[in-house]
Design a protein around this motif. Sequence first.
Motif, mmCIF file in Angstrom:
data_model
loop_
_atom_site.group_PDB
_atom_site.id
_atom_site.type_symbol
_atom_site.label_atom_id
_atom_site.label_comp_id
_atom_site.label_asym_id
_atom_site.label_seq_id
_atom_site.Cartn_x
_atom_site.Cartn_y
_atom_site.Cartn_z
ATOM 1 N N ARG A 230 -4.132 3.399 13.231
ATOM 2 C CA ARG A 230 -5.105 3.493 12.143
ATOM 3 C C ARG A 230 -4.792 4.640 11.182
ATOM 4 N N TYR B 197 2.965 -4.338 2.502
ATOM 5 C CA TYR B 197 4.242 -4.912 2.967
ATOM 6 C C TYR B 197 5.455 -4.514 2.127
ATOM 7 N N SER C 237 -0.051 1.521 3.786
ATOM 8 C CA SER C 237 -0.311 1.551 5.211
ATOM 9 C C SER C 237 0.954 1.913 5.963
ATOM 10 N N ASN D 171 0.441 -11.399 1.612
ATOM 11 C CA ASN D 171 -0.048 -12.070 2.800
ATOM 12 C C ASN D 171 -1.124 -13.040 2.302
ATOM 13 N N SER E 286 1.032 0.889 9.042
ATOM 14 C CA SER E 286 0.904 -0.095 10.132
ATOM 15 C C SER E 286 2.133 -0.974 10.312
ATOM 16 N N LYS E 287 2.592 -1.583 9.221
ATOM 17 C CA LYS E 287 3.649 -2.583 9.343
ATOM 18 C C LYS E 287 5.020 -1.928 9.230
ATOM 19 N N SER F 163 -5.294 0.927 5.994
ATOM 20 C CA SER F 163 -5.608 0.529 4.619
ATOM 21 C C SER F 163 -6.816 -0.401 4.567
ATOM 22 N N LYS F 164 -7.084 -1.129 5.645
ATOM 23 C CA LYS F 164 -8.253 -2.016 5.678
ATOM 24 C C LYS F 164 -9.536 -1.233 5.393
ATOM 25 N N ASP G 165 -2.832 -3.967 -3.090
ATOM 26 C CA ASP G 165 -2.622 -3.788 -1.657
ATOM 27 C C ASP G 165 -1.119 -3.906 -1.407
#
Length: 389
Positions: free
Chosen positions: A249, A210, A238, A179, A240-241, A104-105, A207
């Motif tokens: 990625r 989380y 994302s 965050n 990722s978490k 997502s970054k 965003d």
Amino acid sequence: MGFFERADRLKRLPPYLFKEIDRKKAEVMSRGVDIIDLGVGDPDLPTPTHIIEALKMAADDPANHRYPSYSGMVDFRETVAQWYQERFGVDLDPKSEVVSLIGSKEGIAHFPLAGINPGDVALVPSPAYPVYHIATLFAGGESFFMPLLRENNFLPDLDSLPGEITARARIMFINYPNNPTSAVADLEFFNRVVEFAREHKVVICHDAAYTEMAFDGHRPPSFLQADGAKDVGLEFHSLSKTYNMTGWRIGFAVGNSEAIEGLGAIKSNIDSGVFQAVQIAGIEALRGDQACVRDMTEVYARRRDIMVKGLMDAGIEVGLPKATFYLWAKVPEGYTSNQFATRLLEEAGLVVTPGNGFGGAGEGYFRIALTQKRERLSEAIERLKTVVL
Ligand SMILES: Cc1ncc(COP(=O)(O)O)c(C=O)c1O
């Protein structure tokens, strides 16, 4: 001056506030001190096995070795749409309202290139994930910082934004669960944000990295559940978490089709999509057994409880987060964020992140990432007590 002169956009980067702490960390480590790093928001738990197996199989298939589609495999985008429907009750057209991201970054960093012109304003929370501000800067925009204060439950006060700023604002970043503050937002807040976006013609970038890392039965909403949200914004998500896949990625943006198309137009000129084998693993993550997500949140909830109790015993003010693997704690009286973080490092071998590194309104706080095993967290508390008690 050597041969290479950095472009102005790099010269305008804000000072790297963790430089001093990074230097001290290297120095303390070189003395052989056993450091407990509570600084980085990178899960210490492994990616679930069924996801790794899906990658292995897909990596063997030559069909996956070629350039992927810019916007993501149809199957991946359909899976995302299905997941949004099941998890949030939100309908998405996989063709026009979903795009894959290289984490997502990547999408967050590229979106301002699609959405703002030089001199335009982006509304950026403070404290916040630093990419919102830096991406705005790279696009030639100006950030207007919206302080997230404890008395407002770490939500921005939309009514206090000056008229001359809202008139120039083109996009607004928000992030819940948040965050670094670990605050959560409800649908009522998101509904107000939609109204604000309509009134001021501001595109909302939420965003949502989380949303799945939540405790005690709390189910964080998607911004897209708000009435009319899809008319005014998009959401970055994302894997990722949620699935311990930070290194893989893979993420996605969903929402307003024009905004998604704009982001896609930037991306197709910069990157060439996500490795198909990783997308296939992503499909397995989203469609497969979600017991791994429950297990993960249980691990973090237990860690959270140990750490929150320990901090409180040490006289440190901290809330009990409903979501994220961060604790946002007040530094004790008489210290700046940096001074306290430095003291913890030098005297106790503890790495925490000073709150001012996330923006001016983070001064007076420090962030702890719950990315260490329980025994290490208990040890961290004992060491912290030697400094503050
Ligand atoms: C708030 C927030 N957004 C986005 C990201 C980026 O996540 P990724 O690029 O791995 O999807 C992070 C990572 O720490 C984060 O904390």
